[in-house]
Scaffold this active site. Sequence first.
Site, PDB file in Angstrom:
ATOM      1  N   ARG A  64       0.860  -1.179   0.000  1.00  0.00           N
ATOM      2  CA  ARG A  64       0.000   0.000   0.000  1.00  0.00           C
ATOM      3  C   ARG A  64       0.903   1.237   0.000  1.00  0.00           C
ATOM      4  O   ARG A  64       2.054   1.188   0.441  1.00  0.00           O
ATOM      5  CB  ARG A  64      -0.896   0.013   1.240  1.00  0.00           C
ATOM      6  CG  ARG A  64      -1.809  -1.201   1.379  1.00  0.00           C
ATOM      7  CD  ARG A  64      -2.596  -1.142   2.675  1.00  0.00           C
ATOM      8  NE  ARG A  64      -3.487  -2.288   2.836  1.00  0.00           N
ATOM      9  CZ  ARG A  64      -3.156  -3.420   3.446  1.00  0.00           C
ATOM     10  NH1 ARG A  64      -1.930  -3.551   3.958  1.00  0.00           N
ATOM     11  NH2 ARG A  64      -4.024  -4.407   3.560  1.00  0.00           N
TER      12      ARG A  64
ATOM     13  N   LYS B 102      -1.913  -2.369   8.054  1.00  0.00           N
ATOM     14  CA  LYS B 102      -3.055  -1.771   8.728  1.00  0.00           C
ATOM     15  C   LYS B 102      -3.132  -2.247  10.175  1.00  0.00           C
ATOM     16  O   LYS B 102      -2.713  -3.346  10.513  1.00  0.00           O
ATOM     17  CB  LYS B 102      -4.349  -2.151   8.001  1.00  0.00           C
ATOM     18  CG  LYS B 102      -4.538  -1.451   6.659  1.00  0.00           C
ATOM     19  CD  LYS B 102      -5.894  -1.813   6.083  1.00  0.00           C
ATOM     20  CE  LYS B 102      -6.156  -1.049   4.802  1.00  0.00           C
ATOM     21  NZ  LYS B 102      -7.492  -1.387   4.231  1.00  0.00           N
TER      22      LYS B 102
ATOM     23  N   HIS C  87      -3.017   1.875  -5.847  1.00  0.00           N
ATOM     24  CA  HIS C  87      -3.532   0.529  -5.617  1.00  0.00           C
ATOM     25  C   HIS C  87      -3.520  -0.329  -6.880  1.00  0.00           C
ATOM     26  O   HIS C  87      -3.589  -1.554  -6.790  1.00  0.00           O
ATOM     27  CB  HIS C  87      -4.946   0.601  -5.044  1.00  0.00           C
ATOM     28  CG  HIS C  87      -5.011   0.187  -3.602  1.00  0.00           C
ATOM     29  ND1 HIS C  87      -4.225   0.760  -2.630  1.00  0.00           N
ATOM     30  CD2 HIS C  87      -5.764  -0.769  -2.972  1.00  0.00           C
ATOM     31  CE1 HIS C  87      -4.504   0.190  -1.463  1.00  0.00           C
ATOM     32  NE2 HIS C  87      -5.416  -0.736  -1.650  1.00  0.00           N
TER      33      HIS C  87
ATOM     34  N   HIS D 110      -3.424  -9.452   3.804  1.00  0.00           N
ATOM     35  CA  HIS D 110      -4.845  -9.544   4.119  1.00  0.00           C
ATOM     36  C   HIS D 110      -5.055 -10.422   5.345  1.00  0.00           C
ATOM     37  O   HIS D 110      -4.476 -11.496   5.458  1.00  0.00           O
ATOM     38  CB  HIS D 110      -5.618 -10.149   2.937  1.00  0.00           C
ATOM     39  CG  HIS D 110      -5.702  -9.247   1.753  1.00  0.00           C
ATOM     40  ND1 HIS D 110      -6.026  -9.684   0.490  1.00  0.00           N
ATOM     41  CD2 HIS D 110      -5.496  -7.900   1.636  1.00  0.00           C
ATOM     42  CE1 HIS D 110      -6.029  -8.662  -0.348  1.00  0.00           C
ATOM     43  NE2 HIS D 110      -5.711  -7.580   0.322  1.00  0.00           N
TER      44      HIS D 110
ATOM     45  N   ARG E 113      -0.800  -2.853  -6.709  1.00  0.00           N
ATOM     46  CA  ARG E 113      -1.144  -3.929  -5.776  1.00  0.00           C
ATOM     47  C   ARG E 113      -2.073  -4.938  -6.465  1.00  0.00           C
ATOM     48  O   ARG E 113      -1.866  -6.148  -6.374  1.00  0.00           O
ATOM     49  CB  ARG E 113      -1.803  -3.301  -4.550  1.00  0.00           C
ATOM     50  CG  ARG E 113      -2.145  -4.220  -3.420  1.00  0.00           C
ATOM     51  CD  ARG E 113      -2.608  -3.344  -2.238  1.00  0.00           C
ATOM     52  NE  ARG E 113      -3.180  -4.100  -1.159  1.00  0.00           N
ATOM     53  CZ  ARG E 113      -2.487  -4.694  -0.200  1.00  0.00           C
ATOM     54  NH1 ARG E 113      -1.166  -4.635  -0.221  1.00  0.00           N
ATOM     55  NH2 ARG E 113      -3.080  -5.354   0.775  1.00  0.00           N
TER      56      ARG E 113
ATOM     57  N   TYR F  17     -10.048 -11.372  -6.104  1.00  0.00           N
ATOM     58  CA  TYR F  17      -9.127 -11.538  -7.219  1.00  0.00           C
ATOM     59  C   TYR F  17      -9.428 -12.790  -8.026  1.00  0.00           C
ATOM     60  O   TYR F  17      -8.945 -12.925  -9.157  1.00  0.00           O
ATOM     61  CB  TYR F  17      -7.681 -11.568  -6.714  1.00  0.00           C
ATOM     62  CG  TYR F  17      -7.245 -10.238  -6.178  1.00  0.00           C
ATOM     63  CD1 TYR F  17      -6.971  -9.186  -7.037  1.00  0.00           C
ATOM     64  CD2 TYR F  17      -7.152 -10.011  -4.811  1.00  0.00           C
ATOM     65  CE1 TYR F  17      -6.594  -7.941  -6.558  1.00  0.00           C
ATOM     66  CE2 TYR F  17      -6.777  -8.768  -4.321  1.00  0.00           C
ATOM     67  CZ  TYR F  17      -6.504  -7.751  -5.194  1.00  0.00           C
ATOM     68  OH  TYR F  17      -6.143  -6.525  -4.721  1.00  0.00           O
TER      69      TYR F  17
END
Length: 288
Positions: free
Chosen positions: A138, A162, A233, A259, A236, A268
Amino acid sequence: MSGICITRGSGQTIINYRPVVRDFLNFRFTDGEVSLAQLRAVDVTDFVQKAISRLNMRRAKIITTALRSFLSYVRFRGDITSDLAAAVPIVANWSLSSIPRAIGRDEVTRLLASIDRDTPVGCRDYAMILALARLGLRSSEVVSLELDDIDWVAGQIRVRGKNGQRNDLPLPADVGEAISDYLPKARPRNADRRVFLRDKAPIRGSKGPSGLGSIIRRSLKRAGIESPTKGTHQFRHGLASEMLRGGASLGEIGEVLGHRHLQTTAIYAKVDLDALRTLALPWPGEAQ
C-alpha cells in the site's frame, strides 16, 4: 427545474442531491417545460439504469437515494399522486461485486523505463514505484518504511500494515538494488529514519500517502500511459492478478498483500475466469 426549489435537508445533502434531480428532469423533459404530473415509473427506471451504468457503488447509491428523496418530497407537495419513489431500483451492494482495476505488466515496465534514474528524484521515484509493483505494498506502507525495516543480510523487509500489523516479506533483488542505489546517491543527508524523503524543504519523510499518489500521476502522464486508475492501488492489484495467473493460491496472495481475511483476497478470483473455474464445486450428479 423552473418553479421547483429543493430546500429540505442539510446543506451538504442539498449539494449532493441537486445535480441528480436536475439531471433527472433534463432526462425526462429535455429542454421543454417541466410537468411533474406527467412523470411515470418508466421514466424513473430508465433514468436510473442509464445514470448508474458506469458508476461505482457509492455514487450509484447517492443517485438512487437522491431521486427517491425528491420523488417523496414532490408527492408530499401534491405535485404527483403516485408513489414514484417506490419505482427507484435498489442498488444491490453485493459482496465481491467489483473487480479490482489493475495496471498491466507491460505498462509497469514502460513506466519504470520512463523514469530518469540519473536524477535524485528519479532515483527515489523508481525505487518507490518498483516497491509498489514487486511487493504489492500500500502507498502508506511505502512511505512509512524506515531504514531499520530493511534486513540486508537476511534479504527481508518489514512492512507496517493496517492496524499496526507487521509483516516480514522477502526483499526482491531488484527492489533491494533500487533502494541501495537511492540511499547513498540520492537520499538527502537527514536524521529522519524514513527510507524515502521529500526532495523539497522541509526535508523529511512524507506525512501521508498523498505524496506518492502525486508521483504516480506525474509518472503515468510523462510516460503517456492510460492506466485504469491514477492511484497506487493499481500496482497492488496488478501483482495479485499476476500471481493468480501464475498459479498462486488465494491464501498465498493474501499473505503477500497482508490480508487478514480470505474474503478480502477472494475478489481476485474474478480477475481470471480460468482460475475461478478451479474453485467451483462440481454440479451434483456430474461425472467425476
